[in-house]
Design a protein around this motif. Structure first.
Motif, PDB file in Angstrom:
ATOM      1  N   LEU A  31       6.758  19.038  28.471  1.00  0.00           N
ATOM      2  CA  LEU A  31       5.839  19.462  27.424  1.00  0.00           C
ATOM      3  C   LEU A  31       6.639  20.061  26.274  1.00  0.00           C
ATOM      4  CD1 LEU A  31       3.471  21.282  29.884  1.00  0.00           C
ATOM      5  CD2 LEU A  31       2.872  19.182  28.719  1.00  0.00           C
ATOM      6  N   VAL A  32       6.290  19.682  25.060  1.00  0.00           N
ATOM      7  CA  VAL A  32       6.990  20.191  23.878  1.00  0.00           C
ATOM      8  C   VAL A  32       6.013  20.991  23.025  1.00  0.00           C
ATOM      9  CG1 VAL A  32       8.240  19.599  21.774  1.00  0.00           C
ATOM     10  CG2 VAL A  32       8.638  18.289  23.857  1.00  0.00           C
ATOM     11  N   VAL A  33       6.425  22.224  22.687  1.00  0.00           N
ATOM     12  CA  VAL A  33       5.644  23.061  21.773  1.00  0.00           C
ATOM     13  C   VAL A  33       6.180  22.818  20.375  1.00  0.00           C
ATOM     14  CG1 VAL A  33       4.918  25.395  21.198  1.00  0.00           C
ATOM     15  CG2 VAL A  33       5.341  24.776  23.582  1.00  0.00           C
ATOM     16  N   ALA A  34       5.328  22.325  19.502  1.00  0.00           N
ATOM     17  CA  ALA A  34       5.745  21.983  18.136  1.00  0.00           C
ATOM     18  C   ALA A  34       5.001  22.843  17.131  1.00  0.00           C
ATOM     19  CB  ALA A  34       5.473  20.510  17.863  1.00  0.00           C
ATOM     20  N   LYS A  35       5.744  23.290  16.099  1.00  0.00           N
ATOM     21  CA  LYS A  35       5.181  24.176  15.082  1.00  0.00           C
ATOM     22  C   LYS A  35       4.795  23.357  13.852  1.00  0.00           C
ATOM     23  CE  LYS A  35       7.995  27.289  13.520  1.00  0.00           C
ATOM     24  NZ  LYS A  35       8.775  28.540  13.475  1.00  0.00           N
TER      25      LYS A  35
ATOM     26  N   GLY B  94       6.506  28.944  19.814  1.00  0.00           N
ATOM     27  CA  GLY B  94       5.396  29.477  20.607  1.00  0.00           C
ATOM     28  C   GLY B  94       5.516  29.258  22.099  1.00  0.00           C
ATOM     29  N   LYS B  95       6.738  28.952  22.578  1.00  0.00           N
ATOM     30  CA  LYS B  95       6.913  28.758  24.025  1.00  0.00           C
ATOM     31  C   LYS B  95       6.534  30.012  24.799  1.00  0.00           C
ATOM     32  CE  LYS B  95      11.315  27.754  23.866  1.00  0.00           C
ATOM     33  NZ  LYS B  95      11.547  27.917  22.433  1.00  0.00           N
ATOM     34  N   THR B  96       6.909  31.163  24.260  1.00  0.00           N
ATOM     35  CA  THR B  96       6.617  32.422  24.949  1.00  0.00           C
ATOM     36  C   THR B  96       5.114  32.665  25.051  1.00  0.00           C
ATOM     37  OG1 THR B  96       8.691  33.361  24.163  1.00  0.00           O
ATOM     38  CG2 THR B  96       7.022  34.905  24.931  1.00  0.00           C
ATOM     39  N   MET B  97       4.352  32.148  24.075  1.00  0.00           N
ATOM     40  CA  MET B  97       2.904  32.336  24.114  1.00  0.00           C
ATOM     41  C   MET B  97       2.274  31.633  25.319  1.00  0.00           C
ATOM     42  SD  MET B  97       1.846  34.370  21.784  1.00  0.00           S
ATOM     43  CE  MET B  97       3.362  35.266  22.124  1.00  0.00           C
TER      44      MET B  97
ATOM     45  N   GLY C  13       1.200  23.530  18.589  1.00  0.00           N
ATOM     46  CA  GLY C  13       0.473  22.772  19.589  1.00  0.00           C
ATOM     47  C   GLY C  13       1.428  22.281  20.647  1.00  0.00           C
ATOM     48  N   VAL C  14       0.886  21.731  21.724  1.00  0.00           N
ATOM     49  CA  VAL C  14       1.703  21.264  22.839  1.00  0.00           C
ATOM     50  C   VAL C  14       1.366  19.811  23.119  1.00  0.00           C
ATOM     51  CG1 VAL C  14       2.295  21.605  25.265  1.00  0.00           C
ATOM     52  CG2 VAL C  14       1.717  23.577  23.839  1.00  0.00           C
ATOM     53  N   ARG C  15       2.402  19.006  23.346  1.00  0.00           N
ATOM     54  CA  ARG C  15       2.180  17.606  23.689  1.00  0.00           C
ATOM     55  C   ARG C  15       3.155  17.189  24.780  1.00  0.00           C
ATOM     56  NH1 ARG C  15       5.944  14.189  20.928  1.00  0.00           N
ATOM     57  NH2 ARG C  15       7.322  15.412  19.579  1.00  0.00           N
ATOM     58  N   VAL C  16       2.754  16.190  25.545  1.00  0.00           N
ATOM     59  CA  VAL C  16       3.607  15.633  26.595  1.00  0.00           C
ATOM     60  C   VAL C  16       4.492  14.563  25.970  1.00  0.00           C
ATOM     61  CG1 VAL C  16       3.651  14.398  28.787  1.00  0.00           C
ATOM     62  CG2 VAL C  16       1.868  16.073  28.344  1.00  0.00           C
ATOM     63  N   VAL C  17       5.793  14.575  26.303  1.00  0.00           N
ATOM     64  CA  VAL C  17       6.714  13.551  25.797  1.00  0.00           C
ATOM     65  C   VAL C  17       7.220  12.711  26.963  1.00  0.00           C
ATOM     66  CG1 VAL C  17       7.425  14.825  23.751  1.00  0.00           C
ATOM     67  CG2 VAL C  17       8.641  15.192  25.882  1.00  0.00           C
TER      68      VAL C  17
ATOM     69  N   GLY D 200       4.932  19.481  41.008  1.00  0.00           N
ATOM     70  CA  GLY D 200       6.355  19.309  40.731  1.00  0.00           C
ATOM     71  C   GLY D 200       6.829  20.213  39.619  1.00  0.00           C
ATOM     72  N   MET D 201       7.792  19.726  38.847  1.00  0.00           N
ATOM     73  CA  MET D 201       8.465  20.551  37.841  1.00  0.00           C
ATOM     74  C   MET D 201       7.930  20.225  36.444  1.00  0.00           C
ATOM     75  SD  MET D 201      12.550  20.971  37.349  1.00  0.00           S
ATOM     76  CE  MET D 201      13.306  21.728  35.911  1.00  0.00           C
ATOM     77  N   ASN D 202       7.291  21.209  35.808  1.00  0.00           N
ATOM     78  CA  ASN D 202       6.792  21.103  34.447  1.00  0.00           C
ATOM     79  C   ASN D 202       7.704  21.915  33.535  1.00  0.00           C
ATOM     80  OD1 ASN D 202       3.676  20.024  34.756  1.00  0.00           O
ATOM     81  ND2 ASN D 202       4.332  21.236  36.505  1.00  0.00           N
ATOM     82  N   VAL D 203       8.313  21.253  32.559  1.00  0.00           N
ATOM     83  CA  VAL D 203       9.236  21.929  31.652  1.00  0.00           C
ATOM     84  C   VAL D 203       8.585  22.055  30.279  1.00  0.00           C
ATOM     85  CG1 VAL D 203      11.375  21.628  30.353  1.00  0.00           C
ATOM     86  CG2 VAL D 203      11.376  21.361  32.826  1.00  0.00           C
ATOM     87  N   ILE D 204       8.745  23.232  29.671  1.00  0.00           N
ATOM     88  CA  ILE D 204       8.214  23.498  28.334  1.00  0.00           C
ATOM     89  C   ILE D 204       9.383  23.799  27.412  1.00  0.00           C
ATOM     90  CG2 ILE D 204       6.716  24.976  26.947  1.00  0.00           C
ATOM     91  CD1 ILE D 204       5.180  25.583  29.556  1.00  0.00           C
ATOM     92  N   THR D 205       9.523  22.990  26.369  1.00  0.00           N
ATOM     93  CA  THR D 205      10.609  23.196  25.401  1.00  0.00           C
ATOM     94  C   THR D 205      10.039  23.261  23.997  1.00  0.00           C
ATOM     95  OG1 THR D 205      11.017  20.815  25.127  1.00  0.00           O
ATOM     96  CG2 THR D 205      12.204  21.937  26.906  1.00  0.00           C
ATOM     97  N   GLY D 206      10.877  23.558  23.041  1.00  0.00           N
ATOM     98  CA  GLY D 206      10.461  23.645  21.648  1.00  0.00           C
ATOM     99  C   GLY D 206      11.439  24.505  20.871  1.00  0.00           C
ATOM    100  N   GLU D 207      11.384  24.408  19.572  1.00  0.00           N
ATOM    101  CA  GLU D 207      12.286  25.185  18.733  1.00  0.00           C
ATOM    102  C   GLU D 207      11.976  26.676  18.844  1.00  0.00           C
ATOM    103  OE1 GLU D 207      12.245  23.861  14.747  1.00  0.00           O
ATOM    104  OE2 GLU D 207      12.980  21.850  15.197  1.00  0.00           O
ATOM    105  N   THR D 208      12.947  27.493  18.515  1.00  0.00           N
ATOM    106  CA  THR D 208      12.770  28.942  18.527  1.00  0.00           C
ATOM    107  C   THR D 208      11.630  29.322  17.584  1.00  0.00           C
ATOM    108  OG1 THR D 208      15.118  29.278  18.971  1.00  0.00           O
ATOM    109  CG2 THR D 208      13.887  31.153  18.097  1.00  0.00           C
ATOM    110  N   GLY D 209      10.710  30.131  18.101  1.00  0.00           N
ATOM    111  CA  GLY D 209       9.583  30.569  17.296  1.00  0.00           C
ATOM    112  C   GLY D 209       8.396  29.621  17.317  1.00  0.00           C
TER     113      GLY D 209
END
Length: 571
Positions: free
Chosen positions: A514-518, A34-37, A528-532, A23-32
């Motif tokens: 999925l949320v990328v948190a700095k 590391g989403k692009t990584m 790091g990345v965590r599921v919310v 299905g649909m996996n979404v990756i979010t997080g603040e600018t910088g």
């Protein structure tokens, strides 16, 4: 489908694992953050160019690992390629991929635990993953891929026609190339054929037989040593079965065995074991009799024939002459002759054969041209349907006046392996705008949305099962953002979709968020990345909406977005 992605030492990401779902996996997080990584890591895992500048100084290398589960229509082909490369697929249909890049720029790849060239990862990536983003060399910008995509969209009947054409084209090219080679190299072929004929004539005159050299060698040895063989056989025959030289003082083996048997039989009533031994001596006497008879036959056949010996010498000289020219032994000479006969058929450049080949060329060319015409007509029909469908999708993606056209034009160099057509996707950004190739007619944001519209239309028409969209919503907001979310969710019904986004309207449609948190608490910034889920997910959407993750109003708005998205997905 990609089930798991682990990234270590890449950019701001120290060590994190993404558990991905269908299905649909979404990756979010603040600018910088590391989403692009994440997208960069995917690119590395599937053979992308390694950039040592993104490797963290500690530990000095970046590692990206992914678990790929093979299923669906592509599973067989991908598994076959993995096995051909020397690796194995696990019993549950999964395979572990790995890519390592050092800070010095060295790169290594592994598939199923086995070291592989990076090109193998690239081949797998072409089959299982398509990445769409503003900075990527998009798959559908390549003319060859555009034609392949249109062929998939046209349907199974068209693909059968294409396969029929490819077989006909391959046969036609074989005849064309063969005819051209025979004509262009007629003189060289004739010279080679003459040499082969001379060799065949020489071999035919001698007419060697399989293993003949070994058989003649053995016969020569018997003839050359006939007298010695006769004396030895005679002496053995006399010793075994007697003759004029045998006396009572010097009995033969038969007499001695008879005496031994009779002596034992006389005492067999006293000790039965002597009877058994007597029986065995009788068997030995029978064997001696057989050998004696064979020696007699051997002596009668043994003949010192000087004429036959001379004949064999001459025959062996003739065979050695052939072996000096054509092979190491007689069997090799025979094999050379067989190969020469086959080669002569290939070298034939007679007028009669050339005429037959030319007729066959014309016949197959007519078939190829007929199939070409049918392919072109089918592509043009599919191009119209495709153009209409993509343009409808674009209307809901904040490009209401844009239109995608599919140009099916004739190749300048004639029919090729895939037909006589070149296919090019063109964009009319607005009424009155010129029709330009996608890469020239669209801005970065427009191009991402065009790619999304195309993928939605292509859904179910084959292609990679996992699709990655890197900020395809750039420059979009409001209603158009919701429409993008709807379309990605629709695409996720038949594909695994990974979306990197900054829009809450898109993130609300996720099946897995999925949320990328700095983390800036230490000396070095890491992510790091965590599921919310549930409340945490609403807080993340609230942050995306207003930058206030704990705002009651923002959370209420986020919950409303989630409810609307859920309703749309269920509908």
């Amino acid at each position: 489908m990609l089930e798991e992605l682990r990234i270590t030492g890449l950019g701001v990401i120290d060590d994190t694992t993404l558990h991905l779902t269908p299905g649909m996996n979404v990756i979010t997080g603040e600018t910088g953050a590391g989403k692009t990584m994440v997208v960069t890591g995917l690119g590395l895992l599937f053979g992308g160019r390694a950039d040592a500048g993104r490797v963290r100084a500690d530990p000095g290398r970046a590692v990206v690992e992914g678990r790929l589960r093979l299923k669906g229509s592509l599973a067989g082909a991908v598994a076959t390629r993995i096995v051909e490369a020397g690796a194995e697929v696990d019993d549950d249909g999964s395979v572990l991929l790995s890519r390592t890049v050092t800070i010095e720029g060295r790169s290594r790849a592994h598939v199923g635990g086995r070291s592989m060239p990076v090109s193998v990862l690239s081949e797998l990536g072409e089959n299982v993953l398509a990445v769409h983003g503003q900075s990527d060399q998009l798959r559908l910008l390549r003319p060859v891929e555009q034609r392949a995509a249109l062929d998939r969209f046209a349907g199974p009947d068209h693909e059968k026609l294409l396969e029929t054409y490819r077989q006909a084209y391959a046969s036609w090219r074989t005849v064309v190339d063969d005819l051209a080679d025979r004509r262009a190299n007629a003189r060289a072929r004739t010279q080679e054929a003459e040499l082969l004929k001379l060799g065949l004539d020489e071999i035919t005159r001698v007419d060697p037989q399989p293993n003949e050299d070994d058989d003649l060698r053995a016969e020569v040895q018997r003839l050359e040593h006939a007298e010695g063989l006769r004396v030895a056989a005679m002496q053995a025959a006399v010793a075994l079965a007697g003759g004029v030289e045998v006396t009572e003082d010097a009995p033969d083996a038969t007499q001695l065995l008879g005496t031994a048997r009779r002596t034992l039989e006389a005492q067999a009533q006293v000790d039965a074991s002597l009877g058994d031994l007597a029986a065995r001596i009788e068997e030995a006497a029978t064997l001696v009799g057989d050998v004696s008879a064979e020696l007699s036959t051997y002596l009668s056949s043994l003949d010192a024939d000087p004429a036959r010996l001379e004949e064999i010498y001459e025959r062996r000289a003739a065979l050695r002459g052939l072996m000096r020219k054509y092979a190491d032994d007689v069997d090799g000479v025979i094999a050379w002759a067989d190969n020469a006969r086959t080669r002569l058929a290939v070298l034939d450049s007679s007028d009669e054969l050339l005429e037959e080949l030319d007729k066959e060329r014309l016949r197959q060319e007519a078939l190829v041209l007929d199939l070409c015409g049918r392919l072109t007509a089918a592509r043009q029909e599919a191009a119209g349907r495709f153009s209409e469908a993509v343009s409808v999708e674009l209307a809901g993606l904040a490009m209401p006046h844009a239109r995608v056209e599919v140009a099916v034009v004739e190749r300048s160099d004639g029919p090729g392996p895939d037909g006589a057509d070149e296919v090019e996707l063109r964009l009319l950004a607005h009424p009155g705008a010129p029709s330009l190739p996608l890469q020239k007619g669209a801005s970065g944001g427009e191009l991402s949305r065009v790619m999304l519209a195309i993928e939605v239309v292509f859904a179910g028409a084959g292609g990679p099962p996992t699709l990655v969209f890197d900020e395809v919503d750039a420059g979009v907001g409001g209603t158009a953002a919701v429409e993008i979310g709807k379309r990605l969710a629709r695409l996720a019904r038949t594909h695994q979709v990974l979306v990197v986004t900054h829009l809450p309207q898109v993130a609300a449609f996720a099946d897995t968020h999925l949320v990328v948190a700095k983390d800036t608490g230490g000396a070095i910034t890491t992510s790091g990345v965590r599921v919310v889920q549930e409340t945490d997910r609403a807080r993340e959407l609230s942050r995306m909406l207003a930058g206030l993750p704990d705002s009651d109003l923002g959370i209420a708005h986020a919950e409303e977005l989630l409810a609307v998205a859920g309703k749309e997905k269920r509908g």
